[in-house]
Design a protein around this motif. Structure first.
Motif: not given
Length: 64
Positions: A13-21, A49-64
């Motif tokens: 689930a975390m890998a999927g979130a990282g790929a689709s974020h 902006e170099r912000s492709m992964y902005a907010g990824l930590s919240a998405s990963l926390a939701r999956q964990a």
């Protein structure tokens, strides 16, 4: 309970979130900016902006 399957599911689930974020970031930016085209939005988010992964930590926390 099989904890190996539980851990494998969480990792998947975390890998999927990282790929689709990054795609979700672009989608949200296009929704915020009216009449935004895909490629100019991708260029702006990726290179200016170099912000492709902005907010990824919240998405990963939701999956964990």
């Amino acid at each position: 309970m099989n904890f190996e399957a539980f851990i494998a599911g969480g990792v998947a689930a975390m890998a999927g979130a990282g790929a689709s974020h990054p795609l979700d970031v672009i989608k949200v930016r296009m929704q915020i900016e009216k009449n935004a085209a895909v490629w100019p939005t991708v260029k702006k988010v990726c290179f200016e902006e170099r912000s492709m992964y902005a907010g990824l930590s919240a998405s990963l926390a939701r999956q964990a």
